[in-house]
Design a protein around this motif. Structure first.
Motif, short mmCIF file in Angstrom:
data_model
loop_
_atom_site.label_atom_id
_atom_site.label_comp_id
_atom_site.label_asym_id
_atom_site.label_seq_id
_atom_site.Cartn_x
_atom_site.Cartn_y
_atom_site.Cartn_z
N CYS A 210 8.79 -4.04 -68.94
CA CYS A 210 9.18 -4.46 -70.31
C CYS A 210 9.51 -5.92 -70.56
O CYS A 210 9.18 -6.63 -71.54
CB CYS A 210 10.29 -3.27 -70.89
N LEU A 211 10.55 -6.22 -69.49
CA LEU A 211 11.11 -7.56 -69.94
C LEU A 211 9.80 -8.67 -69.64
O LEU A 211 9.90 -9.49 -70.39
CB LEU A 211 12.02 -7.90 -68.86
N ALA A 212 8.97 -8.26 -68.62
CA ALA A 212 7.84 -9.45 -68.52
C ALA A 212 6.66 -9.29 -69.92
O ALA A 212 5.78 -9.91 -69.83
CB ALA A 212 7.09 -9.17 -67.19
N ASN A 213 6.95 -8.00 -70.62
CA ASN A 213 5.82 -8.26 -71.61
C ASN A 213 6.40 -8.43 -73.02
O ASN A 213 5.94 -8.00 -74.04
CB ASN A 213 5.31 -6.64 -71.49
N GLY A 214 7.45 -9.18 -73.05
CA GLY A 214 8.00 -9.38 -74.30
C GLY A 214 9.31 -8.90 -74.91
O GLY A 214 9.81 -9.15 -75.87
N ALA A 215 9.82 -7.88 -74.05
CA ALA A 215 11.10 -7.23 -74.74
C ALA A 215 12.28 -8.26 -74.72
O ALA A 215 12.58 -8.81 -73.45
CB ALA A 215 11.51 -6.04 -73.83
N GLU A 216 13.06 -8.26 -75.58
CA GLU A 216 14.02 -9.13 -75.39
C GLU A 216 15.40 -8.45 -74.98
O GLU A 216 16.04 -9.04 -73.90
CB GLU A 216 14.77 -9.44 -76.95
N LEU A 217 15.45 -7.27 -74.96
CA LEU A 217 16.55 -6.39 -74.07
C LEU A 217 15.82 -4.96 -73.77
O LEU A 217 14.93 -4.72 -74.18
CB LEU A 217 17.73 -6.13 -75.15
N PHE A 218 16.54 -4.53 -72.84
CA PHE A 218 16.15 -3.24 -72.15
C PHE A 218 17.59 -2.35 -71.96
O PHE A 218 18.30 -2.74 -71.08
CB PHE A 218 15.42 -3.36 -70.89
N LEU A 219 17.37 -1.76 -72.79
CA LEU A 219 18.76 -0.48 -72.94
C LEU A 219 18.52 0.92 -72.58
O LEU A 219 17.49 1.23 -73.03
CB LEU A 219 19.40 -0.70 -74.37
N GLU A 220 19.59 1.60 -72.09
CA GLU A 220 19.30 2.83 -71.81
C GLU A 220 19.91 3.76 -72.99
O GLU A 220 21.04 3.30 -73.46
CB GLU A 220 20.02 3.39 -70.31
N LYS A 221 19.28 4.76 -73.35
CA LYS A 221 19.94 5.62 -74.45
C LYS A 221 21.23 6.27 -73.98
O LYS A 221 21.37 6.72 -72.92
CB LYS A 221 18.97 6.80 -74.71
#
Length: 436
Positions: free
Chosen positions: A224-235
């Motif tokens: 996800c971070l490599a494909n443009g996500a600014e942040l990766f958060l867990e619910k």
């Protein structure tokens, strides 16, 4: 009002009161109605009471959701009918009115907006100020309902929240609304969140994208971070966790360039952009879009640390991107790359890329027509060693033989074979085939 009552012997008499909100049912602790049974999935299904009917949506369960003995993805259960989840059977029964809880996050607390440490966007305080446009994408209607209400309570009226339970709805909303930030789940049917992230990143690079998922694995995070996500958060599984998510999202929305100029540059080279970023010791991600290629160049404190395009990464990817003639670029705030593949001073890297580009663009000799006598062809066929023909000299350097020496030259078509290229392999042609 109504309730779901378990009629299976293993969990007999267990029930759950239904209200006017979506209710998640599953084995996991994050469900409003938890069933500790091995045949029930972690998040098995979600239900909503509408009048005297229970609307059911399966959440990609392992052992299926059944109504009247048939597997369903969506369906309706009437009063007195049985809903089966895996091997657990539940009957819809009427009940006395009772206040159902909002969700596992608990009922809404008073003055929640005062407890949220939000960073609202600057405004003049006038009525009707523009709201931040936020898109929530999740296949769970229960989560969309809960998250929308919680975020609205924290936002003090400064967010306008749009909801989508699938990729098609999300793309339609982004196309018709000025969405500023999209919050995506990964686990969705048909088109998952990772694919949707990639589509949004290519079609709408101006939209900030955040992953909020229960599938928080390291592999998902990297992709996800490599494909443009600014942040990766867990619910989160608690209300305080939702407050934290809101604060992070609100900070990302309201972040603005604190100083300097903003504008548009035309007919500028990528090397110029990289030089500016490196000389100022900035940290950023330079995204490049052309019809032929798409790639990213990561700059951390004025140092190029990673580049990727297609299957290439490292210096080869950097050289490939810098060799592009035209296209579009976008500068985004720096985020940690999936890997670091570039080393060395940026000045040397740019000079090396320029050298490679010049070599590839250098003019190659034009293809020359090779004149080969029939004797040379026959010698080649018979296995005799013969010298490869030489390319014809440029017209201004050729010297015609004296008129008296031209008699020994064969006539064109009898003693000369004309070909456009020579690869060392010859196929003789019979006279009658050639003449035809």
């Amino acid at each position: 009002m109504a309730k779901l009552v378990v009629i299976s012997k293993s969990h007999a008499a267990v029930s759950h009161q239904l209200g006017q909100r979506w209710v998640t049912i599953g084995r996991g602790p994050g469900n409003a109605f938890q069933l500790l049974e091995s045949s029930v999935s972690g998040q098995h299904c979600e239900v909503l009471m509408r009048g005297n009917e229970l609307h059911v949506r399966d959440m990609r369960s392992t052992n299926g959701t059944f109504i009247k003995g048939r597997v369903v993805t969506e369906g309706v259960v009437k009063m007195g009918e049985v809903l089966q989840l895996g091997e657990v059977q539940l009957r819809l029964e009427p009940s006395a009115p009772e206040i159902a809880p909002l969700s596992v996050y608990g009922p809404r607390e008073k003055n929640d907006s005062n407890k949220a440490v939000a960073l609202p966007a600057a405004s003049n305080g006038s009525f009707g100020a523009r709201k931040h446009q936020v898109l929530l994408v999740d296949d769970s209607m229960a989560f969309l309902e809960m998250a929308g209400e919680v975020f609205e309570s924290f936002a003090n009226g400064e967010w306008e929240i749009h909801k989508a339970c699938g990729a098609d709805q999300a793309l339609s909303i982004v196309q018709h609304r000025p969405i500023e930030i999209a919050v995506l789940d990964i686990s969705m049917p048909m088109l998952d969140g990772v694919q949707l992230l990639g589509m949004l990143h290519r079609r709408h690079p101006e939209v900030k994208k955040v992953i909020l998922t229960g599938s928080a694995t390291e592999i998902n995070r990297t992709h996800c971070l490599a494909n443009g996500a600014e942040l990766f958060l867990e619910k989160p599984i608690a209300r305080d966790g939702m407050r934290f998510v809101f604060n992070v999202l609100n900070d990302l929305i309201t972040w603005k360039q604190r100083e300097g100029f903003a504008g548009t540059l035309q007919q500028v080279g990528l090397t110029d952009i990289i030089q500016v970023e490196c000389l100022r010791r900035n940290s950023s991600v330079l995204e490049v879009h052309t019809p032929q290629a798409h790639g990213e160049i990561y700059i951390e404190s004025g140092v190029i640390v990673h580049a990727a395009t297609g299957v290439l990464s490292g210096e080869k990817a950097l050289q490939r991107l810098l060799a592009l003639n035209n296209g579009q670029f976008h500068l985004y705030p720096y985020r940690e790359p999936a890997e670091r593949t570039v080393q060395g001073a940026w000045e040397w890297l740019l000079m090396e890329a320029a050298r490679v580009r010049d070599e590839e663009r250098s003019t190659r000799p034009a293809d020359k027509t090779v004149f080969v006598t029939r004797a040379a062809v026959e010698a080649k066929v018979m296995g005799h060693a013969t010298e490869l023909p030489k390319l014809e000299a440029p017209r201004d350097e050729r010297k015609l033989p004296p008129p008296g020496d031209r008699d020994d030259l064969p006539e064109l078509g009898n003693g000369i074979v004309v070909i456009s290229t020579y690869d060392g392999k010859w196929t003789p042609v019979d006279d009658d085939k050639r003449d035809s």
